[in-house]
Design an enzyme around this catalytic site. Structure first.
Site, mmCIF file in Angstrom:
data_model
loop_
_atom_site.group_PDB
_atom_site.id
_atom_site.type_symbol
_atom_site.label_atom_id
_atom_site.label_comp_id
_atom_site.label_asym_id
_atom_site.label_seq_id
_atom_site.Cartn_x
_atom_site.Cartn_y
_atom_site.Cartn_z
ATOM 1 N N ASN A 265 5.475 1.180 -1.194
ATOM 2 C CA ASN A 265 4.618 2.212 -0.349
ATOM 3 C C ASN A 265 4.913 2.021 1.251
ATOM 4 O O ASN A 265 5.059 3.078 1.901
ATOM 5 C CB ASN A 265 3.091 1.688 -0.449
ATOM 6 N N PHE B 88 -7.540 -1.038 2.193
ATOM 7 C CA PHE B 88 -6.832 -0.107 1.330
ATOM 8 C C PHE B 88 -5.724 0.844 1.822
ATOM 9 O O PHE B 88 -5.905 1.237 2.758
ATOM 10 C CB PHE B 88 -7.985 0.941 0.563
ATOM 11 N N GLU B 89 -4.471 0.550 0.832
ATOM 12 C CA GLU B 89 -3.325 0.980 1.418
ATOM 13 C C GLU B 89 -3.396 2.423 1.814
ATOM 14 O O GLU B 89 -2.419 2.758 2.473
ATOM 15 C CB GLU B 89 -2.311 0.484 0.421
ATOM 16 N N LEU B 90 -3.907 3.235 1.350
ATOM 17 C CA LEU B 90 -3.958 4.708 1.414
ATOM 18 C C LEU B 90 -4.514 4.834 2.971
ATOM 19 O O LEU B 90 -4.296 6.103 3.427
ATOM 20 C CB LEU B 90 -4.603 5.531 0.521
ATOM 21 N N GLY B 91 -5.078 3.963 3.494
ATOM 22 C CA GLY B 91 -5.631 3.859 4.993
ATOM 23 C C GLY B 91 -7.158 3.795 5.085
ATOM 24 O O GLY B 91 -7.889 4.572 5.730
#
Lengths: 290, 257
Positions: A99, B52-55
């Site tokens: 990612n 959380f990696e999506l932001g």
């Protein structure tokens, strides 16, 4: 949608989608690409929650440049497996990223930089199998990935291509900045005054936007903050039906090829059960200027 | 349900939650770790924060069930909604204390494969890929992986290293410039395996209630070392179970579907 996809996404294009990760995935645009029998696409994204799997199964895809391709709640992507393992319906080239590195590859393109150095992926075999990554002097160099088109779904936009997206952004900003052009799909088409009242929330420059498509429900079954909950059952149904090539084909005929557009697709969805009804507005900000 | 009135997944969530210390910044992955963060935050670690990696950053679990980290209830009440590269920036600076990674295959040194079984050019099985897993493995200060305990998953040597653990043994990470400390534990459906301080080979630390050391060793694809003080994994407490069942009321993640 048909016109935007027809004009701006040619065969062979490199297309970024699903850039906010699980939310706001432009499924309507992906399904239109399938209906128009687009071929030889290279798909770019961080994770893809089923949309890339569908395009692969429909034979639209020659290459994948992503960190993860599958179904987030159900697991493996069955079409992705058939393509990578057996070349069905066609062979695909896979360039694996993490990612972080797919984000950096898009930032590299956005900055017109030959590479971005990072310490992530040191010690991972991903650097050995992806030619866009190279270890030099103990640092990983991430080469740029430049989409021909980035397709986004936002809560609201105006006809000039200015869009507001809220909630987590994932890699949407770098995917939009790096792209030659952007297609913005939106839940609501609003007057420019609404968008321009909050320029900080405009996440891309209008100069990148080639088309705006008003497509309510265009992100189903993915969630959209303030509008739609995630349709977990639809992801499960897709996972089960796509387990075999024949099952996938039947799903494709029913849910994509057999419907002319998004409105017809949504007629087969229990939209009332998925629509978000609570309201949690933010406090307005004040851009006073005297 | 096992005899103790809890499922293997609930034992895993409780064990994972206990890896979180109060005040830590935790990089939360998908599925069971989302629950583990919520359990820790509402029991022994009230000041733990989640990334959380999506932001997203949060300091409390979502008020409603989450199928994914991107579900709308995870955004409402967030401390920060941003872009992925900002979240990764914190981890690259060494500010993430603990990360969780799901694995398809793991070996005795904690290296994870979530990419290819067999030759990458013509794989026998194409797995989904890294997601943020490799980034967590390399950059977080320490991490824990969760997986189903089967001989085909706990293997002598992974054929492809998506997310590096301790490489080929102690000192490997430092020699190769990896910033974080690597894996500290593997939490499975049968047991908890731990790595020695400074890296090296995993050894059996605790066995979940209802299982035996011999069973765990038989289900492991290498000759698993057993810690001299091997014990039973403490079952979930009433408080932990109450949190798990509040966060996953229909057993989407913690009951066999």
């Amino acid at each position: 949608m048909a016109e935007a996809v027809g004009r701006f996404v040619p065969d062979g294009a490199t297309v970024a989608m699903g850039t906010a990760l699980e939310p706001a995935i432009p499924f309507a645009a992906g399904h239109e690409l399938i209906r128009q029998h687009r071929r030889d696409l290279t798909l770019v994204g961080p994770i893809s929650d089923s949309l890339f799997d569908q395009l692969i199964g429909a034979g639209c895809v020659a290459g994948i440049c992503a960190a993860w391709v599958g179904n987030v709640t159900e697991g493996l992507g069955h079409c992705y497996r058939r393509a990578a393992e057996r070349g069905e319906p066609r062979a695909i080239e896979v360039r694996d990223h993490s990612n972080f590195t797919i984000s950096l590859a898009l930032w590299a393109a956005a900055w017109a930089s030959p590479y971005v150095p990072t310490r992530t992926l040191l010690g991972s075999d991903i650097v050995a199998t992806n030619p866009d990554l190279e270890v030099v002097d103990g640092v990983v160099r991430v080469r740029p990935v430049r989409p021909d088109v980035t397709i986004l779904h936002a809560q609201r936009a105006d006809a000039e291509g200015r869009a507001h997206l809220w909630g987590p952004l994932g890699i949407s900003e770098e995917a939009g900045l790096a792209a030659r052009r952007v297609i913005v799909c939106c839940e609501e088409l609003v007057d420019p005054e609404v968008i321009l009242s909050d320029p900080n929330r405009i996440f891309l420059p209008e100069t990148k936007v080639a088309a705006v498509v008003h497509e309510p429900g265009g992100a189903h079954p993915s969630p959209l903050q303030g509008h739609w909950r995630r349709d977990h059952a639809a992801y499960r149904d897709y996972a089960e039906r796509s387990r075999t090539a024949d099952g996938f084909q039947a799903w494709l005929e029913e849910r994509v090829l057999g419907v002319p557009d998004r409105a017809a697709y949504l007629a087969g969805v229990d939209t009332e059960a998925l629509r978000i009804r609570t309201s949690l507005p933010s406090a307005p900000v004040d851009y006073g200027d005297d | 349900m096992t005899d103790g009135g809890h499922t293997p997944q609930e034992v895993m969530v409780a064990a994972a939650a206990r890896e979180i210390r109060d005040g830590e910044l935790v990089f939360v992955g998908m599925r069971l770790p989302i629950l583990a963060y919520g359990v820790a935050r509402n029991t022994h670690a009230p000041a733990a924060r989640a990334l959380f990696e999506l932001g997203l950053m949060r300091d409390q679990p979502s008020a409603a069930f989450l199928g994914t980290m991107g579900d709308p209830p995870n955004v409402a009440g967030a401390l920060w909604a941003t872009r992925m590269s900002n979240v990764m920036a914190l981890m690259a600076q060494g500010e993430v204390d603990l990360g969780f990674i799901g694995g398809a295959e793991v070996d005795r040194f904690g290296n994870l494969n979530t990419s290819y079984i067999g030759d990458p050019a013509r794989p026998r099985t194409k797995l989904p890929g890294s997601g943020g897993g490799a980034d967590i493995a390399i950059l977080s200060r320490r991490w824990v992986t969760l997986m189903s305990h089967e001989p085909r998953r706990l293997v002598e040597r992974v054929s492809y290293v998506t997310s590096p653990g301790h490489g080929d043994g102690p000192g490997w990470r430092a020699r190769n410039g990896l910033l974080g400390g690597g894996p500290v534990a593997i939490v499975t459906t049968l047991a908890v395996l731990r790595f020695p301080e400074g890296g090296g080979e995993a050894e059996l630390a605790t066995v979940h209630p209802g299982h035996t050391v011999d069973e765990v060793r038989a289900q492991t694809g290498w000759d698993l070392r057993v810690a001299p003080d091997v014990a039973e994994t403490p079952p979930p407490t009433a408080g932990e179970l109450a949190q798990i069942r509040r966060l996953d009321p229909d057993g989407f993640w913690t009951r066999r579907r």
